[in-house]
Design a protein around this motif. Sequence first.
Motif, mmCIF file in Angstrom:
data_model
loop_
_atom_site.group_PDB
_atom_site.id
_atom_site.type_symbol
_atom_site.label_atom_id
_atom_site.label_comp_id
_atom_site.label_asym_id
_atom_site.label_seq_id
_atom_site.Cartn_x
_atom_site.Cartn_y
_atom_site.Cartn_z
ATOM 1 N N GLU A 41 38.254 35.822 36.960
ATOM 2 C CA GLU A 41 37.603 35.732 38.263
ATOM 3 C C GLU A 41 36.319 36.556 38.328
ATOM 4 N N TYR A 44 33.198 34.950 36.480
ATOM 5 C CA TYR A 44 32.698 33.629 36.842
ATOM 6 C C TYR A 44 32.643 33.342 38.339
ATOM 7 N N TRP A 45 33.472 34.014 39.151
ATOM 8 C CA TRP A 45 33.557 33.647 40.555
ATOM 9 C C TRP A 45 33.607 34.844 41.505
ATOM 10 N N THR A 90 26.801 33.937 34.760
ATOM 11 C CA THR A 90 28.152 33.415 34.539
ATOM 12 C C THR A 90 28.266 32.611 33.241
ATOM 13 N N TRP A 93 29.472 29.072 33.405
ATOM 14 C CA TRP A 93 30.911 28.850 33.480
ATOM 15 C C TRP A 93 31.488 28.337 32.157
ATOM 16 N N ARG A 165 35.322 31.559 45.607
ATOM 17 C CA ARG A 165 34.828 30.835 44.431
ATOM 18 C C ARG A 165 33.685 29.893 44.786
ATOM 19 N N SER A 169 29.647 30.200 43.553
ATOM 20 C CA SER A 169 29.229 29.220 42.540
ATOM 21 C C SER A 169 28.434 28.060 43.126
#
Length: 480
Positions: A41, A44-45, A90, A93, A165, A169
């Motif tokens: 987490e 990336y988020w 990120t 992703w 999230r 993103s």
Amino acid sequence: MTTTYDLIVIGGGAVGENVADRAVQGGLSTVIVEAELVGGECSYWACMPSKALLRGGGVLDVAQRTPGVREMLSGSIDVPQVLKRRNSVTSNWKDDGQLKWLDSAHIDLVRGHAVFTGPKALRVTAADGTVTELTANHAIAVSTGSLPLIPDTPGLAEAEPWASREATSAQEVPSSLAIIGGGVVAAEMATAYTSLGASVTLIARGKLLANQEPFAGEKVADALTKAGADVRLGTSVERVETADSGEGHTLLLSDGTAITAEKILVATGRVPRSGDLGLEAIGLPTGGWLKTDDSLRVLDADGAPIDWLYAAGDITGRALLTHQGKYQARIAGDAIAARALGRPVDTSPWGVHSATADHAAVPQVTFTSPEVASVGLTAAEAEKRGIRTRVVDYEIGWVAGATIHSEGYEGTARAVVDEDRHVLVGVTFVGTDVGELLHAATIAVTAEVPLERLWHAVPSYPTLSEVWLRLLETYGRPTA
């Protein structure tokens, strides 16, 4: 086929990686099970993309208050470039870099969703349906984190709201954003999206940043309002209505007012990510936090530690912060290896295998404008614990370093002093870039440095750190 390792770690985020790394360094064969992206987490988020979204607005704020620089500015942020930078942070992703690190650290990886089938045993189902059976010689560690709490407000689910999230993103900035919640995620995303040009309304049932010192939330709310956000405190969303076209939502509030927004972000808290782990197979309730002792062994229904089961990070409910989860992870990994190999285990307070800081010295930075940086107890928390305290406040804008930093610097520092032991039990800073002051405070609180000794920790001039001297002067220098 069943594969056996000394340690199995469920969850390949920053916390799980640290549990595994410490165990491998301690001499154990280790595998991580991860159903999504290795890195988790935070990568990336959460921590990383949210700070990338916030950085541009923070820099612009300082630049606009710095003569000689503000004259060069256009006054607006290049939103596509901010989003592009966030995507880069990120790694778009993709977890290729994390996989290389796992290989270099000699940690194996099994992709898929893990479910307990019994003590020290898991079944892992991959996205393509492939099943892998894993067993542990010594321990299993759970580091699956937490999930956003979505309230059952009528009409909210139909509005398809964002959670954290989606907010971190998003590839486009909505024209208007309603944020439900008053905690860190709500405050940070309100700050970020206001700076990116969205019309932001923040709706909180109580105060903003209610777990911090009261002046922290007040200063952040004032700054958001000055930046153009609509901050609604002391009210809640009773119902959400979505246009027939599916575009645009109306939020009806408990104070009788209504607001409209293109998107809704729900930031009302977190719940443990434990409901689908099959915990019933090992005699634990499904869906709750995994309570642990200070060496991170999971406790059973009677409060006794389970000798082979560990947990670290958000899933424990101890301190829902990445850095604190990594702290727990290092302790858990070392404790697992020590117990497995018959080495000494020190679980005394502040011992090498004891996460004592979770109770007394948790640092946190909220990356709003202004920032909020705190460690230890608030004045109210200290009072509840029966500590005889004195609270010392000082305006950071009065120190020379703030004068140089930018025009009109506003900020407050608070020290909470244990009057019986003459040590700090809590420190809070609010102001631009005060996060860089926090580690000094963390050391002072963790080490219980006597105030008499802190007088000899001389802050360099002219920096924001000079506020340390001013806090001590306000408190009063001890006499022989």
